[in-house]
Design an enzyme around this catalytic site. Sequence first.
Site, PDB file in Angstrom:
ATOM      1  N   SER A  32       0.815  -1.215   0.000  1.00  0.00           N
ATOM      2  CA  SER A  32       0.000   0.000   0.000  1.00  0.00           C
ATOM      3  C   SER A  32       0.847   1.262   0.000  1.00  0.00           C
ATOM      4  CB  SER A  32      -0.933   0.005   1.211  1.00  0.00           C
ATOM      5  OG  SER A  32      -0.198   0.036   2.425  1.00  0.00           O
ATOM      6  N   ASP A  33       1.880   1.311   0.851  1.00  0.00           N
ATOM      7  CA  ASP A  33       2.674   2.537   0.911  1.00  0.00           C
ATOM      8  C   ASP A  33       3.523   2.717  -0.340  1.00  0.00           C
ATOM      9  OD1 ASP A  33       4.196   0.352   1.637  1.00  0.00           O
ATOM     10  OD2 ASP A  33       5.101   1.281   3.396  1.00  0.00           O
ATOM     11  N   CYS A  34       4.052   1.619  -0.876  1.00  0.00           N
ATOM     12  CA  CYS A  34       4.804   1.704  -2.131  1.00  0.00           C
ATOM     13  C   CYS A  34       3.893   2.164  -3.263  1.00  0.00           C
ATOM     14  CB  CYS A  34       5.423   0.350  -2.472  1.00  0.00           C
ATOM     15  SG  CYS A  34       6.530  -0.291  -1.205  1.00  0.00           S
ATOM     16  N   THR A  35       2.675   1.635  -3.282  1.00  0.00           N
ATOM     17  CA  THR A  35       1.705   2.062  -4.287  1.00  0.00           C
ATOM     18  C   THR A  35       1.380   3.534  -4.114  1.00  0.00           C
ATOM     19  OG1 THR A  35       0.743  -0.151  -4.465  1.00  0.00           O
ATOM     20  CG2 THR A  35      -0.643   1.697  -5.141  1.00  0.00           C
ATOM     21  N   GLU A  79       3.063   6.002  -2.630  1.00  0.00           N
ATOM     22  CA  GLU A  79       4.162   6.931  -2.901  1.00  0.00           C
ATOM     23  C   GLU A  79       4.483   6.997  -4.396  1.00  0.00           C
ATOM     24  OE1 GLU A  79       5.265   9.024  -0.802  1.00  0.00           O
ATOM     25  OE2 GLU A  79       4.352   8.184   1.003  1.00  0.00           O
TER      26      GLU A  79
END
EC number: 5.4.99.38
Length: 769
Positions: A485-488, A490
Amino acid sequence: MWKLKIANGNKEEPYLFSTNNFLGRQTWEFDPDAGTVEELAAVEEARRKFYDDRFRVKASSDLIWRMQFLKEKKFEQVIPPAKVEDANNITSEIATNALRKGVNFLSALQASDGHWPAENAGPLFFLPPLVFCLYVTGHLHEIFTQDHRREVLRYIYCHQNEDGGWGLHIEGNSTMFCTTLNYICMRILGEGPNGGPGNACKRARDWILDHGGATYIPSWGKTWLSILGVFDWSGSNPMPPEFWILPSFLPIHPAKMWCYCRLVYMPMSYLYGKRFVGPISPLILQLREEIYLQPYAKINWNRARHLCAKEDAYCPHPQIQDVIWNCLYIFTEPFLACWPFNKLLREKALGVAMKHIHYEDENSRYITIGCVEKALCMLACWVEDPNGIHFKKHLLRISDYLWIAEDGMKMQSFGSQLWDSGFALQALVASNLVNEIPDVLRRGYDFLKNSQVRENPSGDFTNMYRHISKGSWTFSDRDHGWQASDCTAESFKCCLLLSMIPPDIVGPKMDPEQLYEAVTILLSLQSKNGGVTAWEPARGQEWLELLNPTEVFADIVVEHEYNECTSSAIQALILFKQLYPNHRTEEINTSIKKAVQYIESIQMLDGSWYGSWGVCFTYSTWFGLGGLAAAGKTYNNCLAMRKGVHFLLTTQKDNGGWGESYLSCPKKRYIPSEGERSNLVQTSWAMMGLLHAGQAERDPSPLHRAAKLLINSQLENGDFPQQEITGAFMKNCLLHYAAYRNIFPVWALAEYRRRVPLPYEKPSTERRS
């Protein structure tokens, strides 16, 4: 000489395949003829300096590939250095020059395919299992040449603690887990019982024996030692493969587990169910005599199941868990080992476990979800069929994990290419120097656009316990395949920011449909409480954490919501809503509202937020304030913002920086670094958190003091010095993000220059006085 290769894949190799022509892949090759005398001398000097200073600075500066890239690009910093004497007299010119130096240096580190290579390692239990796997399968010398083995040993020597042991990570105190693994690794790689510089092997063995011997190794270590044949499987708690054929309605069904826990115990249970043991060589027999206090034949293996060194026991088993293990050990395992149940249940369960292993391998292009799983899945494939194509495919993806720096060869988590690149590009965009670096931005934008996952896992993925992945970005590269989720968020946010720059600078925009798919991913990972999980929806119940079998990690059984992931999602969705106001408007508004409430609800009493992926409260408070600010919260209208600002202002050090000990992570309370030692990465996070909260309008003096520290710490070439590592995971372990020291100071200076009014003229002598 070692050389870093980018997007390197042999298209003629039938067992090596990619979804996007190996974009983002980074592998190392040794060229015996490469390097001038001066270059080779520079590498040796970097190695010597690291070794001499290894007890003061534990993390590498990641110099080997940087030397290569800067030479290939003929990089030369032309901006002269400047020092700030009075923090209140920083001018726009001084700030801009420091920023431009940092931007120039960061841009020079970009690879040809658009990503930023960097080390992503640090845990000292990553590499030994790979060596063990290759040793057991007979492929050690085929995969690890003499040059590989030399660098692996260098890494082990460089990170041995003064007491002779190795910590869970490179900054940690010695543990039985990593000391035993690294001792055996040295022996397998050719060191004698008393070999290694500074008596490395003897000192390690003394540490093991002084702390009770290897029967006190935690459960993951027991598994690997059993595989090697230097421990007995009866000394491990059961890992029955029948777990994989349980009815799906049960709360302990594997579909309800956190993906990393599920994918570690999947191959472990297969190997346990087979009771697989590698060849018993003379070395294995010697090791049996070297790492225990009592003769190997007299060890009480049943008692050993419950032993764990106090240095390792971060998350001791509750009594109920030991009762469960005892029942499985005494009653269930003997039952399942007997005919006809070994045919009716065990063989079926082993087949189902292997089916899942092959599925996960194929859907990650044999990278697997991470390095711990990589060695286990590869070994399981070899046990199933030593000459099979699955094992051959695994061998070709080993190089994706290996990394070389001045401290030797290490095994990465699985690479942070997309994670680092998303942050690097946001820092560069924030600099407002985009007209000076159009090629850098264009390459980076192309990398992000072409690295978005374009398909869900194959087949009936829900029955394989998988979630949707189409539209996501991974932590490393597209071939890895695992949505985060955070990689997506950012990367998604980065693509939106780049789409706001004229296409003649950065290239064409992404197809809106691909952006819509990213929205779908983020919305799908939000829980009822408003928080956003990391990889998959939270399916399991919190009480399942009572069954955590690892001893050394916490909160690993089920998926959880995280402040950082929630904040990243808020910021991405709000920017998307501004640019695409008519797409799923009501759902996005509801999601943002719930996410804001979640962030406010988990704030600590001191105003901070606990950080799960960085050290620690400083890191997560930057995210917390950033998410709230994006949602329209201000210092004046939001108590959580005021409390967050208060936390940051009260933890600023006299030198203007911030410095937080990694011990905050396992102890779950703020612990400052010793004395006045500040960390430039943490200082950058705190600066940006304060800027999000409008500190520039209220009182910019804390920001000036922090900026002074960053500017005065910058090296002449635009780099920043490597300090303590700042990444974290599973509450008790650290991860070295080598790119952070360049990305975040540049980003903080960019935001400082953009948001804080600075004079354009140098202050006169009268004004200084």
